[in-house]
Write a protein that holds these residues in place. Structure first.
Motif, short mmCIF file in Angstrom:
data_model
loop_
_atom_site.label_atom_id
_atom_site.label_comp_id
_atom_site.label_asym_id
_atom_site.label_seq_id
_atom_site.Cartn_x
_atom_site.Cartn_y
_atom_site.Cartn_z
N GLU B 379 -1.44 -17.04 -5.07
CA GLU B 379 -1.50 -15.52 -4.45
C GLU B 379 -2.75 -14.75 -4.82
O GLU B 379 -2.89 -13.96 -4.23
CB GLU B 379 -0.05 -14.79 -5.05
N VAL B 380 -3.22 -15.14 -5.78
CA VAL B 380 -4.50 -14.68 -6.12
C VAL B 380 -5.63 -15.02 -5.08
O VAL B 380 -6.37 -14.51 -4.66
CB VAL B 380 -5.08 -14.95 -7.73
N GLN B 381 -5.61 -16.53 -4.91
CA GLN B 381 -6.43 -16.94 -3.77
C GLN B 381 -6.13 -16.11 -2.54
O GLN B 381 -7.16 -15.90 -1.92
CB GLN B 381 -5.92 -18.32 -3.46
N LEU B 382 -4.83 -15.89 -2.17
CA LEU B 382 -4.82 -15.07 -0.78
C LEU B 382 -5.36 -13.81 -0.82
O LEU B 382 -5.87 -13.20 0.19
CB LEU B 382 -3.30 -14.96 -0.43
N ASP B 383 -5.29 -13.02 -1.96
CA ASP B 383 -5.68 -11.70 -2.35
C ASP B 383 -7.34 -11.83 -2.20
O ASP B 383 -7.99 -10.91 -1.43
CB ASP B 383 -5.58 -11.27 -3.70
N ARG B 433 0.52 1.77 2.94
CA ARG B 433 -0.55 2.08 3.88
C ARG B 433 -1.31 3.39 3.57
O ARG B 433 -2.58 3.59 3.96
CB ARG B 433 0.33 2.18 5.44
N ALA B 434 -0.43 4.53 3.13
CA ALA B 434 -1.40 5.72 3.00
C ALA B 434 -2.06 5.74 1.45
O ALA B 434 -2.80 6.52 1.70
CB ALA B 434 -0.01 6.74 2.91
N ARG B 435 -1.61 5.18 0.71
CA ARG B 435 -2.14 4.99 -0.62
C ARG B 435 -3.30 4.16 -1.19
O ARG B 435 -4.25 4.38 -1.76
CB ARG B 435 -0.94 5.00 -1.64
N ARG B 436 -3.17 3.02 -0.37
CA ARG B 436 -4.04 1.78 -0.88
C ARG B 436 -5.75 2.02 -0.53
O ARG B 436 -5.56 2.61 0.82
CB ARG B 436 -3.79 0.45 -0.34
N GLY B 437 -6.49 1.94 -1.34
CA GLY B 437 -7.87 2.17 -0.82
C GLY B 437 -8.04 3.82 -1.09
O GLY B 437 -9.41 4.29 -0.97
N HIS B 438 -7.06 4.43 -1.26
CA HIS B 438 -7.40 5.95 -1.62
C HIS B 438 -6.97 6.30 -3.02
O HIS B 438 -6.96 7.63 -3.33
CB HIS B 438 -6.60 6.67 -0.38
N LEU B 439 -6.75 5.35 -3.73
CA LEU B 439 -6.25 5.82 -5.40
C LEU B 439 -7.73 5.94 -5.92
O LEU B 439 -8.66 5.30 -5.69
CB LEU B 439 -5.54 4.91 -5.77
N PRO B 440 -7.75 6.84 -7.01
CA PRO B 440 -8.89 7.02 -7.83
C PRO B 440 -9.12 5.57 -8.72
O PRO B 440 -8.32 4.72 -8.63
CB PRO B 440 -8.63 8.05 -8.81
N ARG B 441 -10.54 5.40 -8.74
CA ARG B 441 -10.82 4.26 -9.53
C ARG B 441 -10.09 4.31 -10.88
O ARG B 441 -9.77 5.19 -11.57
CB ARG B 441 -12.14 4.20 -10.06
N GLY B 442 -9.53 3.10 -11.32
CA GLY B 442 -8.81 2.97 -12.69
C GLY B 442 -7.12 2.58 -11.95
O GLY B 442 -6.25 2.25 -12.85
N ARG B 443 -6.93 3.14 -10.77
CA ARG B 443 -5.65 2.92 -10.16
C ARG B 443 -5.76 1.98 -9.12
O ARG B 443 -6.47 1.96 -8.20
CB ARG B 443 -4.82 4.13 -9.70
N GLY B 444 -4.63 1.17 -8.95
CA GLY B 444 -4.68 0.05 -8.00
C GLY B 444 -3.23 -0.52 -7.69
O GLY B 444 -2.22 -0.21 -8.40
N LEU B 445 -3.22 -1.02 -6.53
CA LEU B 445 -2.10 -1.45 -5.83
C LEU B 445 -2.35 -2.95 -5.73
O LEU B 445 -3.22 -3.37 -5.03
CB LEU B 445 -1.40 -0.91 -4.64
N GLY B 446 -1.45 -3.84 -5.96
CA GLY B 446 -1.52 -5.36 -5.50
C GLY B 446 -0.16 -5.85 -5.22
O GLY B 446 0.84 -5.37 -5.36
N VAL B 447 -0.27 -6.79 -4.24
CA VAL B 447 0.93 -7.47 -3.45
C VAL B 447 0.89 -9.15 -3.73
O VAL B 447 -0.14 -9.78 -3.78
CB VAL B 447 0.83 -7.21 -2.04
#
Lengths: 341, 808
Positions: B379-383, B433-447
């Motif tokens: 799953e890390v490979q896919l990311d 869709r709305a949030r990923r890529g628009h979070l401030p640095r230090g915040r993140g989303l992973g799937v």
């Protein structure tokens, strides 16, 4: 379900009615006796056979060791040694006169342990080390160490002195408050010791109390209006754990009252003190006089962090990566300063 | 978040009116646990009971020259002392790898290996006697890493034919080399997965007692009474019908109690020797020594992708650090590759896995057995691929979806498959869709996504017998009794049985009594492992319940002069389907049936499909399951770049369990799995000190020392997260009923753990651009990653991007 636990060795528990009886009893019982208050440190150590005792003399019911008062004339805060940490953390007088002490007391271990553990117990906490606070089987497999039936230190190869760490949350805070303790000896001899002088560098005998002496109370002098305090603790978890990094900071500002801040909005430093815990058997105390005249700002925060980093060398005596603990120490110092700026 | 549990355990709210299945009810045995009334093994006390303790090795690797028990036997209060010579028969939960002895007779293979046991009037006397057992050791070099064990001529198990390799599996499917050659992108990575353990709150405990007639009873906090029964018979040399195994309430197991342990054999033999009941309770440290937890994995992965994100080939190589014994290791080694080929289509696949003996506590099955580690790697490979190919990571996973009623490249048949809906749910709930890529640095989303089995098609020993049996009785008071061999280890299998039976027979949950896990009184169920009970025992219970509901309906229909199919059993009544006003109490209905048919009892059994569900090659049955669950996670983190702290703010977990028979319990399993997965990724570490070298680099003489000593063998040092250390968990149930499950139900207890871990690491990368390919995640690794990032940026003479999202 009964909690799974190791068995306590057979021992007698004595519950004297007053302090004089307690001291007399302790003298009569001799070196096989130990004081016990909350027992949160001693009982696990007894179960692990790290310490031996045939008799425990309980301090819990002694009226002389309880009570929190403020001297109206001097403003000195006086705290009975058997005060439970939970009570200390919530006490209005402590919150008014030494709020950072209340904060630190409220960060010890977990709510259940604070409901049993006392201030005196937290000051007299035994030193801890990853090679000591283990089962008998584990220590036997290790082959012992300086503090445990052995001759080799596993933290400092070739080391001759035990470097087990003091993990007290309250000791560094009391040091930067200039606090002292009152001690009573076997024949009623009393003496007073600054908390800064209470500890020795020998992890086997790190508290400078004589056998049979009892810690009666802690006295915290009134803090000048120019003093600012902070305590920061880091552990891997937000509850239960002993600190892996602990920093108590006092900054003395050059001006008082409402004029703290200069025209630029920044206070100026007159001096201060940093007490760092969990390094070895005693807190490392650093005087900050060399920074007098400096504005209390981000630059100072960074510099004090670097100062602490240069002067403090966490050892692999407690769990966790020592190199990270050193980095973390600098960050916690910075953040302590930022909280005051 | 989940809604509350309406009313008492016996009441159900929500779901379909008149039905228990799918309604919001609690566990039928929850109230006892909540008030402290539940009786665990250690709560049992028998007249004249003795207490036993084990003598354990202080050496990681040492030959036993001789054992002198005479001083221990002479101690007042000691009733018996036994050693390995008293039970030399070798056993193993996997019959092909019998490499354990109840008490080690020839040599100790890890610090803590038990070599003798003492029964005495109290734990204190037993412990004192253990100190008097004198063992003469010949100390051997400790091999505490796979590399050391593979390089050494010294064998940890002399009888093993392949040096210190306990199992090697190499399987090829399709042309991997061509797939990699044709790939638009090959992601190559090295991944480390550290060891962790189950840490159940209840320590292992066993009581042995042989009655005057010679029947040996063993009470044990096991999750596999049937396998324990078999191994007791084998090791003690007693016929199975002279042994009764009872599993009292268990306070957590998670895979850590799924095979026999020294304490059960020792308590049994000491009871036989002394003629008195004997209890043996592990200390907390002994629970850590018993272990059988997550294998440390060293993995190397190469994955080839087409430009559109399709997976063309996967080439996986893993080394498993097995510890001192085989345990389930044969299966673990297969699972390390066999369970990876879903929910994505692999164009070609090859895996090569080697499990190695080391002088440490044995590894075994922990929740998500053998497949959590490879799932992390893939799953890390896919990311990494999604970033390199500039494809949204959720979209990349959708493009590789294997589909329902499909076949994996290694030959397993997948039935229902709700993975796409899982992805949809976590995408929507997390605001991806709305949030990923628009979070401030230090915040993140992973799937991340994953799959897991609902039991295994084949029993761990060759057998044509059913995997699970259930026996039912109806009582003329309106009560139903269920007899089942199932092990409730907190996952709720007792409630699952009651739910299915109550639903079928029209009674309330409160009206069902479940007697479980007693080999004298209940039919065989193979145990609580591989997430098998809901599907297998559930099906058996349905068969038995339908038999009885048919009889009850027939009796009522006869009274009412209508057809049995016109009768409905629900809400403690029998009523006419077309006219609910015509009804009688269920009690009356049961009595009519008893009058008509005699005493009302039935049996049901379940066995797995054996045809056309697995691969046609050696090992092709391992990993074959009647039904597969699917899971997707999105994790949101906040990373403190000054301290390296990682805080999980949210974890959304959508899990396709087929059909949630008890949604409250399914949500509990999802939340517990997420907690356990994130805990092992961020805090927990079952780790032994390396051997050979001291901190100062000098080689030590062999002897007592640090070799193989556990770094954390208490709940203080083994850091399970507190309530303050975890984020918000959001359990999202997805239901794609599988025709093979009872009412379509599949597993829910293990699947929701897997992809939490890679989703966390993918979120960390999204937050600060640091890849954690070697678990656990620690603040020091984050800081090191950030330093490397700054150095790279400085070398490149260009500023850091504001956010790493979208960059590789």
């Amino acid at each position: 379900m009964l909690p799974p636990m190791l068995r306590l060795p057979a021992l007698d528990v004595h519950q004297p009615a007053n302090l004089a009886d307690a001291l007399a009893l302790r003298e009569q019982l001799g070196p096989g006796a130990r004081w016990v208050a909350g027992g949160t440190d001693l009982l696990p150590n007894l179960k692990l056979h790290m310490v031996d005792a045939e008799h425990l003399v309980s301090l819990r019911a002694l009226a002389e060791l309880h009570g929190i008062t403020v001297d109206a004339a001097t403003g000195e805060l006086c705290i009975g040694a058997a005060t439970r940490l939970a009570d200390l953390a919530a006490d209005p007088d402590v919150l008014a006169h030494a709020p950072v002490l209340a904060f630190a007391a409220g960060r010890v271990a977990s709510p259940q342990l604070r409901n049993m553990g006392t201030l005196g117990g937290n000051l007299c906490l035994d030193t801890r080390c990853r090679y000591i606070n283990q089962s008998e089987l584990w220590r036997e497999a290790l082959g012992g160490c300086l503090k445990s039936h052995g001759t080799e230190c596993h933290v400092v190869p070739g080391g001759q002195g035990c470097v087990a760490a003091l993990s007290s949350d309250t000791a560094p805070v009391l040091i930067v408050h200039g606090a002292a303790i009152d001690v009573l000896g076997p024949h009623g001899a009393s003496r007073s010791v600054a908390v800064a002088d209470l500890y020795d560098t020998d992890g086997l005998q790190h508290v400078r109390l004589e056998d049979g002496e009892v810690l009666v109370r802690v006295r915290v002098p009134r803090q000048p209006a120019t003093a600012r305090h902070a305590y920061r603790k880091w552990a891997a978890r937000a509850s239960i754990d002993f600190p892996l990094v602990s920093v108590a900071l006092r900054l003395d500002l050059a001006t008082t009252g409402l004029d703290l801040a200069s025209a630029t909005g920044t206070a100026t430093l007159a001096g201060g003190q940093l007490a760092v815990g969990v390094l070895g058997p005693r807190p490392r105390v650093l005087d900050l006089g060399r920074f007098a005249g400096r504005p209390v700002d981000e630059a100072l925060a960074l510099e004090l962090g670097d100062f602490a980093f240069a002067r403090c060398h966490p050892l692999p005596n407690v769990p966790y990566d020592a190199a990270y603990r050193r980095e973390r120490l600098a960050v916690e110092v910075r953040r302590a300063v930022r909280g005051m700026a | 978040m989940s809604a509350g549990v309406g009313g008492s355990a016996g009441q159900t709210v929500g779901g379909t009116p008149g039905r228990i299945v799918g309604g919001r009810h609690g566990k039928i045995d929850a109230i006892d646990a909540m008030v402290g009334a539940t009786k665990y093994t250690d709560d049992l006390s028998l007249p004249r009971m003795l207490h036993a303790k084990l003598v354990r090795s202080p050496y990681a690797h040492a030959r036993i020259v001789r054992i002198d028990t005479s001083r221990a036997e002479a101690l007042e209060g000691v009733h018996a002392v036994i050693t390995g010579a008293d039970m030399p028969e070798r056993y193993g939960v996997i019959p092909w790898t019998p490499d354990e002895q109840a008490l080690a007779a020839d040599k100790a293979r890890f610090v803590g290996d038990a070599v003798a046991a003492v029964a005495a009037v109290s734990e204190e006397v037993a412990a004192a006697a253990c100190q008097l057992v004198h063992v003469q050791w010949e100390v051997l070099p400790a091999l505490t890493t796979p590399a050391a064990a593979l390089a050494s001529p010294l064998r940890i198990h002399e009888a093993n034919k392949h040096g210190n390799v306990t199992k090697h599996v190499h399987l090829d499917f399709g042309d991997v080399d061509a797939g990699l050659r044709d790939a638009a992108l090959v992601v190559e990575g090295h991944y480390g997965f550290h060891g962790s353990t189950h840490a159940p709150l209840e320590p292992h405990c066993a009581i042995g007692w042989q009655d005057a007639a010679g029947l040996l009873t063993v009470w044990s906090s096991t999750q596999v009474p049937h396998y324990l029964h078999r191994e007791l018979a084998k090791v003690l040399g007693l016929p199975a019908h002279r042994i009764r195994v009872i599993q009292p309430a268990v306070g957590g197991a998670f895979g850590g109690k799924s095979e026999p342990f020294d304490l059960e054999f020792a308590a049994a033999l000491l009871a036989i020797r002394t003629g008195r009941p004997v209890k043996l309770l592990y200390t907390r440290e002994e629970v850590f020594l018993a272990h059988r937890g997550r294998h440390p994995f060293d993995m190397h992965y190469r994955t080839g992708f087409a430009a559109d994100g399709r997976i063309l080939a996967v080439d996986a190589k893993s080394v498993l650090d097995g510890g001192a014994y085989s345990s389930f290791g044969l299966v673990t080694t297969y699972y390390s590759g066999q369970l990876l080929a879903s929910p994505y289509v692999f164009g070609a696949y090859r895996f090569d896995s080697t499990r190695v003996y080391t002088n440490k506590p044995a590894c075994g099955p922990k929740r998500g057995h053998g497949s959590v580690q490879p799932r992390f790697a893939i799953e890390v490979q896919l990311d990494k691929a999604a970033r390199a190919l500039a494809i949204d990571p959720i979209e990349l996973r959708r493009r590789n979806f294997i589909g329902a009623d499909s076949r994996t490249i290694n030959g397993f048949h997948v039935g229902s498959n709700g993975f796409l809906e899982c992805l949809d749910k976590v995408e929507e709930a997390s605001g991806w869709r709305a949030r990923r890529g628009h979070l401030p640095r230090g915040r993140g989303l992973g799937v991340a996504g994953s799959t897991y089995i609902s039991g295994t098609n084949y029993c761990i020993y060759p057998s044509d017998l059913p995997q699970s049996g259930v026996q039912l009785c109806l009582d003329r008071s309106g009560r139903v009794r269920v007899f089942a061999g199932t092990s409730d280890i907190g996952q709720g299998s007792t409630t699952m049985l009651a739910t299915l039976v109550a639903d079928e027979l029209g009674v309330a949950l409160d009206d069902v009594r479940v007697l479980a896990a007693d080999t004298d009184l209940t039919p065989v169920d193979l145990g609580a492992y591989s997430s098998r009970i809901t599907l297998m025992a559930g099906n058996a219970a349905l068969v038995a319940a339908r038999d009885l509901s048919g009889k009850v309906k027939a009796a009522v229909a006869e009274k009412w002069q209508c057809a049995a199919r016109d009768i409905v059993l629900c809400d403690r009544r029998a009523q006419r389907l077309d006219d609910p006003a015509v009804h009688v109490s269920i009690q009356q209905a049961f009595q009519w049936a008893e009058a008509k048919f005699g005493t009302l009892g039935s049996v049901g059994s379940y066995d797995t499909p054996r045809q056309d569900v697995h691969g046609d090659y050696r090992g092709g049955t391992i990993g074959a399951s009647p039904a597969y669950s699917f899971t997707a996670h999105v994790v949101e983190v906040e990373v403190d770049e000054e301290t390296g702290d990682v805080r999980v703010l949210h974890c959304w977990c959508a899990h396709d369990c087929g059909k949630a028979l008890s949604p409250v319990l399914v949500e509990g399993q999802i939340e517990g799995s997420v907690y356990m997965g994130l805990a092992e990724a961020l805090l927990e570490h079952h780790e032994a000190m390396p051997s050979g070298l001291r901190d100062d680099g000098r080689r030590r003489d062999p002897g007592p020392g640090r070799d193989g000593l556990l770094m954390a063998s208490s709940l203080l040092d083994y850091r399970m997260p507190t309530a303050l250390d975890v984020g918000e968990f959001h359990a999202l149930i997805v239901e794609h009923p599988d025709p093979r499950g009872p009412h379509g139900a599949k597993e829910a207890g293990e699947g929701p753990l897997h992809s939490a871990i890679p989703a966390l690491c993918n979120a960390i990368f999204d937050a600060v651009g640091v890849r954690i390919d070697e678990l656990p995640v620690t603040p020091a690794k984050i800081l090191a990653g950030l330093r490397a990032q700054r150095a790279a940026a400085a070398n490149a003479h260009r500023p850091m991007p504001a956010t790493p999202t979208g960059s590789q």
